[in-house]
Design an enzyme around this catalytic site. Sequence first.
Site: not given
Ligand code: NAP
Length: 495
Positions: A189, A243-244, A264, A298, A397
């Site tokens: 996904k 995200s965490t 991760e 990250c 972050e």
């Molecule tokens: P996120 O919510 O952690 O998204 C990462 C993945 O998880 C995406 O594929 C997202 O799908 C999916 N996802 C979201 N909610 C979910 C749930 N309840 N169950 C299963 N999968 C789910 O990250 P984001 O909201 O896009 O970004 C927010 C923050 O996350 C950033 O500001 C950053 O701090 C952090 N982040 C960290 C990394 C890293 O490499 N460590 C990468 C991205 C973001 P959708 O995007 O389609 O909703």
Amino acid sequence: MLKTPDTTLLRTVGEERAALNVIGGRMVGAQSGARIEVACPSDGKVFASVPQSGEVDVDAAVRSARQAFETGPWSRMTAAERGRILSRLSALVEVHADELAALESRDTGKPARQGVADVTAAIRYYEYYGGAADKAHGDQIPFLDGYTAFTSREPHGVVAGIIPWNYPLQILARVAGAALAMGNTLVIKPAEDASLTSLRIADLALEAGCPAGVFNVVTGYGGEAGAALSAHPGVDYVTFTGSTGTGTAIQQAAALNNRGVTMELGGKSPQILFADADLDAALPVVVNAIIQNGGQTCSAGSRLLVEKPIHDEVMAALARSFSALVAEPHHADGDLGPLINARQAERVAAMIEAAEKDGAEIVAQGSVADDAPEGGHYRAPVLFGGVDPLSQLAQEEVFGPVLAAFSFEGEEEAVRLANGTQYGLVAGVWTRDGGRQHRVARRIRAGQVYVNAYGAGGGVELPFGGFGRSGHGREKGFEALYDMSATKTTVFRHI
Ligand code: NAP
Ligand code: MG
């Protein structure tokens, strides 16, 4: 108007495209027919769409992955045959490198050269895991007289991979390479903001000889398709990068089915500059580590710890560098591109504002190009000095081009500050003193520590993962093959 879905998926870049899921070797839309528009972060303009998959689509993908795992040709293949398919996938990614790099850059807004770097790393991941597939074997264990005992590495079964938007090509490659090498089947996904290259890679995997149902991709919203996938009882193992907070939700869902996870979850990674550091080598790396991919990495080097005697000199040099940085559209291939979406740009702006309220000082900032399109999500890079080590800016972050600098005195304080967050992903130590290099590297709590370097050549071979809130489990390198398999012990009695 968007084109109706076509079955050639995304073979060209530059026109509006209606992409399809890859489920059971076929390209299909969401059963509801719903779609999500895909916009380019550089101008905010819609150029494609992807299926808005729901529970039924995820269920179809998991069922096809389960069937492929249990009954298909995949389950009868030797490890060498699986490796050969991955090697072919690597070669096909190379053949389509220009197309994939351009698509990734347009979908995420990253500068063109970063798109190329991501494809290069993806080629290397599939090559690496193709070569590793038949080398991850078990042991024969000396045991009781009259017995023979050995271990083997068994696939988990159906692996769910939830991928973020920052480095989709690379993160998909490290997940899929290791999972497929060990004989698992996959349901991916991708993030709704950047799904296009994942769909294209699943298409290429079929061309490389991956049997139908082995490599499935379902696009959609995290709260809908992502949540359905992480809660699906037919999934055996979940690997997540993001995200965490979302990581916690996914682990809770996994706990209900008692299944394993790799998490991760990002970081607040420090770079430590001692007074004897080679600044000519260090400073360009320090700048790059926070602006690469717009700071949406990250492992971004988002905290800078500078020893007092060189503090003013370092801040003056960095101020000159930051002032010259320009955010531009992806195709201009500038210092950095736009951020992924409006929400992320607002989040970064809010954290900059909060840091100023907390008393941090903006030492320098770059700019946004005058001709950057209005609809893009640009943020100028910011260098903060005098940051309180306990403030939000020092602890959380930002995921944007914002560097928080502090000063320190001596090794003890350097280590205390470096370890002074709940994260522990990567660290950089810059010093010419050999003893100190080892002492400090050893005491830092992080999954990777670089000495006189930071990140290196994609690091495909180097195990990667976190301590603390940065997560658990390891990706990349040979080590990922252990996460993507379970040890089975078999004992024979000689009767
Ligand atoms: P996120 O919510 O952690 O998204 C990462 C993945 O998880 C995406 O594929 C997202 O799908 C999916 N996802 C979201 N909610 C979910 C749930 N309840 N169950 C299963 N999968 C789910 O990250 P984001 O909201 O896009 O970004 C927010 C923050 O996350 C950033 O500001 C950053 O701090 C952090 N982040 C960290 C990394 C890293 O490499 N460590 C990468 C991205 C973001 P959708 O995007 O389609 O909703
Ligand atoms: Mg996009």
